[in-house]
Design a protein around this motif. Structure first.
Motif, PDB file in Angstrom:
ATOM      1  N   TRP A  63      -6.719   1.307   4.392  1.00 56.80           N
ATOM      2  CA  TRP A  63      -7.182   0.906   3.199  1.00 56.80           C
ATOM      3  C   TRP A  63      -8.820   0.371   3.197  1.00 56.80           C
ATOM      4  N   ILE A  64      -8.876  -0.607   4.226  1.00 60.52           N
ATOM      5  CA  ILE A  64     -10.064  -1.162   4.593  1.00 60.52           C
ATOM      6  C   ILE A  64     -11.449  -0.300   4.757  1.00 60.52           C
ATOM      7  N   SER A 100     -12.527   0.121  -1.314  1.00 58.32           N
ATOM      8  CA  SER A 100     -11.928  -1.088  -1.133  1.00 58.32           C
ATOM      9  C   SER A 100     -12.695  -2.309  -0.939  1.00 58.32           C
ATOM     10  N   ARG A 133      -7.393  -8.190  -4.777  1.00 63.96           N
ATOM     11  CA  ARG A 133      -8.971  -8.068  -4.831  1.00 63.96           C
ATOM     12  C   ARG A 133      -9.863  -9.221  -4.273  1.00 63.96           C
ATOM     13  N   THR A 179     -11.886   2.705   3.750  1.00 62.74           N
ATOM     14  CA  THR A 179     -12.393   3.207   2.485  1.00 62.74           C
ATOM     15  C   THR A 179     -13.320   2.601   1.704  1.00 62.74           C
ATOM     16  N   TRP A 233     -10.961  -9.682   2.019  1.00 64.12           N
ATOM     17  CA  TRP A 233      -9.856  -9.727   3.206  1.00 64.12           C
ATOM     18  C   TRP A 233     -10.233 -10.615   4.322  1.00 64.12           C
ATOM     19  N   ILE A 235       0.795  -1.249   0.156  1.00 65.67           N
ATOM     20  CA  ILE A 235       0.074  -0.246   0.059  1.00 65.67           C
ATOM     21  C   ILE A 235       0.713   1.148  -0.094  1.00 65.67           C
ATOM     22  N   PRO A 252      -5.676  -5.351  -1.558  1.00 65.35           N
ATOM     23  CA  PRO A 252      -5.420  -4.472  -2.286  1.00 65.35           C
ATOM     24  C   PRO A 252      -4.459  -4.922  -3.691  1.00 65.35           C
TER      25      PRO A 252
END
Length: 114
Positions: free
Chosen positions: A91-92, A97, A105, A94, A108, A53, A102
């Motif tokens: 990230w998660i 996401s 894809r 947003t 997660w 990231i 990331p």
């Protein structure tokens, strides 16, 4: 010949174990057939040593932290990708996401090993 040590400067380094092999370090601690411990080979790709990231080295810290180490840990996903924990949480968090890794894809899921 006698000599006296007047000063000593110890130097150490550390590195996160980001291997996907669960017992990699344990294996290197065991003697091989000849009874020697051998050298630890650094066969990992250079890209494996950076957060996917923020693209900063795992040995450094994420952009949110000032000091690397236990306060800025790494987190592994079920897909075996590794990130700084703070980078992944950001990230998660947003909407874009979609709760996915990331890198590939996939949905997660935190690895049970982390």
């Amino acid at each position: 010949m006698k000599f006296t040590i007047t000063s000593y400067n110890a130097v150490a380094t550390w590195k996160w174990d980001t291997s996907s092999e669960p017992h990699k370090l344990w294996r290197y601690a065991q003697p091989d057939a000849e009874g020697s411990y051998g050298d630890v080979e650094d066969d990992e790709d250079e890209d494996d040593d950076v957060c996917g990231i923020c693209r900063l080295a795992f040995e450094s810290c994420c952009p949110e932290c000032k000091v690397p180490g236990d306060d800025c840990p790494l987190i592994w996903g079920e897909c075996t990708h590794v990130f700084h924990m703070h980078c992944l949480l950001k990230w998660i968090g947003t909407e874009s996401s979609k709760q996915q890794c990331p890198m590939d894809r996939r949905e997660w899921g935190k690895s049970p090993c982390s």
